[in-house]
Design an enzyme around this catalytic site. Structure first.
Site, PDB file in Angstrom:
ATOM      1  N   LYS A 180       0.873  -1.190   0.000  1.00  0.00           N
ATOM      2  CA  LYS A 180       0.000   0.000   0.000  1.00  0.00           C
ATOM      3  C   LYS A 180       0.900   1.227   0.000  1.00  0.00           C
ATOM      4  CE  LYS A 180      -1.582   2.898   2.758  1.00  0.00           C
ATOM      5  NZ  LYS A 180      -1.480   4.095   1.888  1.00  0.00           N
ATOM      6  N   PRO A 181       1.068   1.845  -1.181  1.00  0.00           N
ATOM      7  CA  PRO A 181       1.902   3.046  -1.231  1.00  0.00           C
ATOM      8  C   PRO A 181       1.157   4.226  -0.635  1.00  0.00           C
ATOM      9  CG  PRO A 181       0.933   2.624  -3.385  1.00  0.00           C
ATOM     10  CD  PRO A 181       0.460   1.510  -2.480  1.00  0.00           C
ATOM     11  N   GLY A 234       7.125   5.045   8.076  1.00  0.00           N
ATOM     12  CA  GLY A 234       6.275   6.227   8.187  1.00  0.00           C
ATOM     13  C   GLY A 234       6.428   6.834   9.570  1.00  0.00           C
ATOM     14  N   SER A 235       5.378   7.488  10.012  1.00  0.00           N
ATOM     15  CA  SER A 235       5.468   8.217  11.274  1.00  0.00           C
ATOM     16  C   SER A 235       5.417   7.273  12.473  1.00  0.00           C
ATOM     17  CB  SER A 235       4.301   9.204  11.363  1.00  0.00           C
ATOM     18  OG  SER A 235       3.085   8.490  11.344  1.00  0.00           O
ATOM     19  N   GLU A 256      10.027   1.272  10.531  1.00  0.00           N
ATOM     20  CA  GLU A 256      11.058   2.287  10.306  1.00  0.00           C
ATOM     21  C   GLU A 256      10.350   3.616  10.453  1.00  0.00           C
ATOM     22  OE1 GLU A 256      12.980   4.950   9.111  1.00  0.00           O
ATOM     23  OE2 GLU A 256      12.990   4.211   7.046  1.00  0.00           O
ATOM     24  N   LEU A 257      10.546   4.259  11.617  1.00  0.00           N
ATOM     25  CA  LEU A 257       9.700   5.391  12.006  1.00  0.00           C
ATOM     26  C   LEU A 257      10.476   6.700  12.002  1.00  0.00           C
ATOM     27  CD1 LEU A 257       7.893   3.402  14.863  1.00  0.00           C
ATOM     28  CD2 LEU A 257       7.248   3.598  12.464  1.00  0.00           C
ATOM     29  N   CYS A 290      13.736  10.707   7.026  1.00  0.00           N
ATOM     30  CA  CYS A 290      13.788  10.376   8.452  1.00  0.00           C
ATOM     31  C   CYS A 290      15.223  10.356   8.967  1.00  0.00           C
ATOM     32  CB  CYS A 290      13.087   9.054   8.712  1.00  0.00           C
ATOM     33  SG  CYS A 290      13.610   7.804   7.564  1.00  0.00           S
ATOM     34  N   GLU A 389      10.564  16.282  15.258  1.00  0.00           N
ATOM     35  CA  GLU A 389      11.147  15.992  13.948  1.00  0.00           C
ATOM     36  C   GLU A 389      10.658  17.085  12.993  1.00  0.00           C
ATOM     37  OE1 GLU A 389       9.871  12.267  12.150  1.00  0.00           O
ATOM     38  OE2 GLU A 389      11.762  12.154  11.050  1.00  0.00           O
TER      39      GLU A 389
HETATM   40  P1  ADP Z   1       4.066  10.598   6.960  1.00  0.00           P
HETATM   41  O1  ADP Z   1       4.007  11.499   8.138  1.00  0.00           O
HETATM   42  O2  ADP Z   1       5.426  10.300   6.460  1.00  0.00           O
HETATM   43  O3  ADP Z   1       3.059  10.900   5.894  1.00  0.00           O
HETATM   44  P2  ADP Z   1       2.390   8.458   7.762  1.00  0.00           P
HETATM   45  O4  ADP Z   1       2.749   7.538   8.854  1.00  0.00           O
HETATM   46  O5  ADP Z   1       1.213   9.345   7.922  1.00  0.00           O
HETATM   47  O6  ADP Z   1       3.729   9.241   7.532  1.00  0.00           O
HETATM   48  O7  ADP Z   1       2.225   7.702   6.387  1.00  0.00           O
HETATM   49  C1  ADP Z   1       3.021   6.628   5.967  1.00  0.00           C
HETATM   50  C2  ADP Z   1       2.141   5.599   5.324  1.00  0.00           C
HETATM   51  O8  ADP Z   1       1.223   5.127   6.295  1.00  0.00           O
HETATM   52  C3  ADP Z   1       1.309   6.095   4.147  1.00  0.00           C
HETATM   53  O9  ADP Z   1       1.222   5.061   3.182  1.00  0.00           O
HETATM   54  C4  ADP Z   1      -0.040   6.333   4.784  1.00  0.00           C
HETATM   55  O10 ADP Z   1      -1.107   6.217   3.865  1.00  0.00           O
HETATM   56  C5  ADP Z   1      -0.092   5.208   5.780  1.00  0.00           C
HETATM   57  N1  ADP Z   1      -1.016   5.392   6.911  1.00  0.00           N
HETATM   58  C6  ADP Z   1      -1.427   6.542   7.490  1.00  0.00           C
HETATM   59  N2  ADP Z   1      -2.266   6.277   8.503  1.00  0.00           N
HETATM   60  C7  ADP Z   1      -2.398   4.932   8.580  1.00  0.00           C
HETATM   61  C8  ADP Z   1      -3.124   4.028   9.428  1.00  0.00           C
HETATM   62  N3  ADP Z   1      -3.897   4.458  10.431  1.00  0.00           N
HETATM   63  N4  ADP Z   1      -2.991   2.702   9.199  1.00  0.00           N
HETATM   64  C9  ADP Z   1      -2.222   2.249   8.200  1.00  0.00           C
HETATM   65  N5  ADP Z   1      -1.507   3.044   7.381  1.00  0.00           N
HETATM   66  C10 ADP Z   1      -1.589   4.365   7.561  1.00  0.00           C
END
Ligand code: ADP
Length: 487
Positions: A180-181, A234-235, A256-257, A290, A389
């Site tokens: 899932k991109p 992601g976050s 990897e956060l 990151c 960050e």
């Molecule tokens: P960033 O702050 O880098 O955008 P996110 O963590 O919001 O980081 O996003 C990284 C990925 O996680 C994206 O593909 C986003 O669509 C996905 N994402 C965001 N919220 C959720 C969630 N609740 N569950 C699963 N994936 C999520």
């Protein structure tokens, strides 16, 4: 978009070897962050489609895991070769949907492809052990087997490389994947899918599901007993949600956060080299990685000289469209990212920080998401720039006097991803490298990412390693066989 291969531009998801629309025909818009231009309406999938993808990956696993390592490697190598062959098209798609300068996008495509090459080679080296038994009639052997279906959730800041970095080791190990991109940058992912199909992966081995409902997709992936492993970049906020959601099925997880990287310059450093390193590690991707240095710490005796040279260098960074030759800093990804950067800069200046350059949006005709590269000095630990960050082109430069003090400052964060320092004293280099509570340490360099080294963090930056000989372990289970009765 002027692509040599126009078929790389896809707007449908890729499930079980077929390009599909969402059943309810929903679409999501993808825009160019530089000028807001509408690029595509991409099929916006949901729970039904991701469930289909998981089922397809689960069926395909039974086939893919039985391929010999050499056969898997051959298809991966072909995928790598296609990525290199079409690197310019892939880079153009990437810059157009993400904003980073074209040269950086090309760098990302090659970097991303290097993981596919590396793990194609590693596929043949998934060795087990023989272990001397605990009794004379016992023989012990270990083998490593693929974990099964892998779900990969990836971010927008590296729309291509964060996919290959997860998917290449998974596929090399014999796993199948559902990707899932980020909904902000799905076009790069789908283009990789076109080349994967061409490389000859059987249907269901790679699935790409685009959705604007990330929470629903994440929940479905985590709840599915068929998904045996989740890999997320992601976050930290979302990583924690996914880790909790994975508990019920006791899934293997790699995260990897976020990071809060220190960049330390000691008084014996080569200052000009440190300035170069600090530019590279801070402003790549407009500060949106990151591993970007978040807090610069400079020893008091060289502080003024460093700040002056660094500010001069920062002022040279040209800002604009990623497609214009000469641009080194492109737009930020979205309005709320710019607003966040504005808020941390306002917080710092209201508490006494001095603005050496930048500190505002760039007044370009058609680029409202451009934020000028910014240097702040006279900063302190009460400011948001110390704790949060930044994820933008803002460099706060802190002053320190002793090694002990700077180690404590550097480690004073819940994050532990990348760290950097410049200095020459070899004993201090060892002491500092060992004392930094981080998964990665750049010593006299601001660039640390490569397919041959283990990328990853500690503390709330996550766990698991991507790249290197260790990167495959996250996608393998060890099985041990105890053979008795050997008389
Ligand atoms: P960033 O702050 O880098 O955008 P996110 O963590 O919001 O980081 O996003 C990284 C990925 O996680 C994206 O593909 C986003 O669509 C996905 N994402 C965001 N919220 C959720 C969630 N609740 N569950 C699963 N994936 C999520």
């Amino acid at each position: 978009m002027d692509l040599k291969r126009t078929d790389l531009f896809r707007t449908k998801s890729y499930i079980n070897g077929t390009w599909i629309e969402a059943k309810n025909k929903n679409t999501l818009a993808v825009n160019n962050p530089y000028n807001g231009a509408h690029l595509a309406d991409v099929s916006d999938c949901g729970v039904n489609e991701v469930t289909e993808a998981i089922d397809a990956a689960s069926d395909a696993f039974e086939i893919w895991k039985k391929y010999s390592a050499g056969k898997r490697a051959k298809i991966l190598k072909k995928w790598h070769q296609l990525q290199m062959q079409h690197a310019e098209d892939l880079a153009l798609i990437l810059t157009t949907e993400q904003g980073k300068p074209l040269a950086e996008a090309l760098g990302e495509i090659k970097y991303g492809a290097s993981f596919v090459e590396w793990f194609a080679e590693e596929a043949r080296r998934i060795y087990g052990d023989t272990i001397p038994g605990h009794a004379s009639s016992i023989r012990i052997v270990t083998i490593k087997q693929p974990v099964g279906v892998v779900a990969a959730i990836t971010p927008w800041n590296f729309p291509s490389a964060m996919i290959t970095r997860k998917v290449a080791p998974a596929l090399a190990a014999g796993c199948t994947v559902v990707i899932k991109p980020s909904e902000l940058t799905p076009l790069s992912a789908l283009a990789l899918g076109v080349l994967a199909e061409e490389a000859g992966f059987p249907p269901g081995v790679i699935n790409i599901v685009v959705s604007s409902d990330a929470p629903a997709i994440g929940e479905t992936m985590c709840a599915s007993p068929k998904v045996r492993k989740l890999s997320f970049t992601g976050s930290t906020r979302v990583g924690k949600i996914l880790l909790k959601q994975s508990a019920d099925t006791v899934k293997k997880v790699s995260l990897e956060l976020g990071g809060n990287a220190p960049f330390i310059v000691f008084d014996d450093a080569d200052i000009d080299e440190a300035v170069k390193g600090a530019i590279a590690s801070k402003f790549r991707n407009a500060g949106q990685t990151c591993v970007c240095s978040n807090r610069l710490f400079v020893q008091d005796s060289i502080y003024d000289e460093f700040v002056q040279k660094y500010t001069e260098a920062v002022k040279q960074q040209s800002i604009g469209s990623g497609l214009d030759a000469g641009t080194v800093i492109g737009p930020m990804i979205e309005e709320k990212a710019v607003q966040f950067v504005e808020s941390v800069v306002a917080d710092a200046t209201s508490k006494g920080a001095k603005l050496m350059s930048g500190g505002r949006r760039h007044e370009a005709k058609d680029g409202t998401l451009l934020y000028e590269p910014t240097v702040l000095c006279d900063v302190n630990t009460d400011m948001d720039v110390f704790k949060k960050e930044i994820f933008g082109p803002v460099a706060p430069v802190f002053k320190f006097s002793t090694e002990e003090e700077v180690i404590a400052l550097a480690n004073n964060t819940e994050y532990g991803l990348a760290s950097y320092f410049y200095g020459r004293d070899y004993a201090r280099i060892w002491r500092v490298a060992e004392a930094l509570e981080y998964g990665m340490v750049g010593i006299n360099t601001g660039m640390i990412s490569t397919a041959v080294a283990p990328f990853g963090g500690i503390k709330q930056s996550g766990f698991g390693r991507e790249g290197s000989k260790y990167g495959m372990d996250d996608y393998l289970e060890i099985k041990y066989m105890c053979w008795g009765g050997v008389k």
